[in-house]
Design an enzyme around this catalytic site. Structure first.
Site, PDB file in Angstrom:
ATOM      1  N   SER A 175       1.368  -1.408  -0.143  1.00 60.32           N
ATOM      2  CA  SER A 175      -0.348   0.003  -0.038  1.00 60.32           C
ATOM      3  C   SER A 175       1.137   1.272  -0.212  1.00 60.32           C
ATOM      4  O   SER A 175      -0.038   2.349  -0.538  1.00 60.32           O
ATOM      5  CB  SER A 175      -0.824  -0.271   1.021  1.00 60.32           C
ATOM      6  N   CYS A 176       2.097   1.132   0.426  1.00 63.53           N
ATOM      7  CA  CYS A 176       2.898   2.372   0.200  1.00 63.53           C
ATOM      8  C   CYS A 176       3.713   2.634  -1.066  1.00 63.53           C
ATOM      9  O   CYS A 176       3.768   3.490  -1.680  1.00 63.53           O
ATOM     10  CB  CYS A 176       3.875   2.002   1.473  1.00 63.53           C
ATOM     11  N   PHE A 177       4.705   1.514  -1.336  1.00 60.75           N
ATOM     12  CA  PHE A 177       5.474   2.190  -2.470  1.00 60.75           C
ATOM     13  C   PHE A 177       5.153   2.591  -3.774  1.00 60.75           C
ATOM     14  O   PHE A 177       5.215   3.807  -4.424  1.00 60.75           O
ATOM     15  CB  PHE A 177       7.094   1.149  -2.747  1.00 60.75           C
TER      16      PHE A 177
END
Ligand code: UGA
Length: 437
Positions: free
Chosen positions: A276-278
């Site tokens: 969900s971040c990079f």
């Protein structure tokens, strides 16, 4: 000195802390602050989530979290749908989601709503209170959105309300260990008083504290994630070249990583980065660069390499066994990485998509993420063991670096055709081919 279950010793002056947002970051942050001895209230609009937390049942899987909830809920950790705890707290951490807008920029609507709610309940409080943004937000968000919203809604000046930005660097699956043993704690603030107040909450944790201005703290988070994503795409590009040259990219990156200036971590080539971040943060940084008139060539390439990588594993499969129509293909690993049931942006999703387009029959297995994937692809065959997925398969793709895959050996003999392609270098058996090694 107070020993804790995670081995950190406390000499802490206890604080009252509110955490807005009971998602993955908020819940881990709250549980860890409780573990450090503080009295913590989680605020979340979702009644089901609040009830689960108060019943000591983590609504997400995170190693060690259930143990912390068992230990601290009912003692110094609680959850509520109301902001009542905020006026009585020393610090309020904002840990709400900042999901991507359709154009890739960060959606700040939850951040604005939380700022309004915090400001409103601080109206009648005369205590010095620091509002701390922990969510990943574009530089300028704290100064230009959170500060004016909280001050306007509360009717106070920044003499009584302080502001700080304290990014998180927690990996899913290892978040509690990362919280307790961080490489650094970054605290952005407008003055020493606010920053020092936030630093107090981390007493007991042994890590350097970097004090910066608000926008620099916000940017440090984006720069960190973008750099880590760049390392991965770089390794994947090296891997794609090495594969053509018949060179093992893992040997190459081990050698390169021994140079202290490069470092040995995050150089594992494979199917690319998910989570969900990079992807979200690199897209948001690209958007941010464009809004200031910059063309972020490198960041675009990082995404480009990452998006092409899953297609390569299916191409390789087709090159080895030809037309996939009607063929049973085992997909081992659905989560975006090991030790989580999270499939957001998992590289197995574009692979499944490609396999389905080619008419393959998919037998999928993940130690934790079968049911998450079933919600998106209900018609795949979901197996409860790797052996079941492999039985009768004409090809196998390994998509997640689950440690349990290391030991798969004789189960591959159950395949109709022992063709194994790894998207993550995890197997210890002989005869598997790598996506880029
Ligand atoms: C990442 C960062 O590592 C955290 O520091 C950060 O706080 C977090 O994002 C966030 O912004 O909240 P996370 O998304 O949990 O953490 O996952 P990572 O462990 O970083 O892995 C991300 C992806 O990269 C996975 O798909 C993994 O398989 C892949 N990866 C990782 C590689 O392909 N090669 C590597 O060498 C390392």
């Amino acid at each position: 000195m107070i020993p804790t279950i995670s081995g950190v010793f406390l000499t802490v002056s206890l604080m009252k802390i509110s955490v807005v947002g009971g998602g993955y970051v908020g819940l881990v942050t709250a549980a860890c602050f409780a573990e450090l001895g503080h009295e913590v209230s989680i605020i979340d609009r979702g009644a089901a989530k609040v009830n689960a937390i108060n019943a000591k049942k983590p609504p997400i899987y995170e190693e060690g979290l259930e143990e912390l909830l068992q230990h601290h809920v009912g003692m110094r950790l609680r959850a509520s749908t109301s902001y009542d705890s905020v006026p009585f707290s020393d610090l309020t951490f904002i840990c709400v989601g900042t999901p991507p807008n359709p154009d890739g920029s960060a959606d700040l609507s939850k951040m604005k709503a939380a700022s309004r709610s915090i400001g409103s309940v601080l109206k009648n409080s005369s205590n010095y209170h620091v509002v701390v943004v922990k969510s990943t937000v574009p530089p300028g968000t704290t100064e230009n959105i959170v500060v004016p919203t909280v001050l306007q809604k509360s009717g106070k000046s920044d003499d009584t309300i302080g502001f700080a930005m304290n990014p998180e660097f927690l990996r899913e699956g290892r978040a509690i260990a990362d919280f307790m043993h961080p490489d650094r704690i970054v605290i952005g603030s407008r003055n020493l008083r606010d920053g020092d107040r936030v630093a107090e909450a981390y007493k007991g944790i042994s890590a350097p504290i970097l004090s910066t201005g608000l926008p620099a703290a916000e940017m440090i988070k984006y720069a960190s994630n973008a750099f880590l994503a760049t390392k991965i795409s770089f390794s994947n590009e090296m891997g794609n070249i090495c594969k053509k040259l018949g060179i093992d990219v893992y040997e190459v990156m081990r050698g390169a990583g021994m140079d202290k200036r490069i470092g040995p971590y995050f150089l594992d080539a494979g199917a690319g980065f998910g989570g969900s971040c990079f992807p979200k943060d690199v897209h948001a940084l690209i958007k941010l660069a464009e809004t200031v008139g910059e063309d972020p060539i490198l960041l675009r390439s990082v995404i480009d390499v990452n998006e092409k990588q899953p297609g390569r594993i299916v191409q390789l499969l087709k090159a080895r066994i030809g037309d996939l129509k009607g063929k049973r293909i085992a997909v081992l690993g659905l989560a975006f990485k090991d030790n989580t049931d999270d499939i957001r942006e998992s590289r197995s999703i574009p692979v499944i998509e490609e396999l389905l387009k080619s008419g393959a029959v998919i037998a999928a297995y993940d130690p934790m993420a079968n049911s998450s994937m079933q919600k998106i692809y209900p018609s795949l065959t979901y197996c409860s063991t790797a052996a079941d997925a492999l039985r009768g398969a004409e090809g196998c793709l390994v998509m997640t670096e689950w440690p349990e895959f290391k030991n798969i050996e004789k189960e591959f003999d159950l395949m109709a055709n022992r063709l194994i392609i790894e998207g993550r270098r995890i197997l210890s058996c002989k005869g598997a081919e790598g996506i880029c090694w």
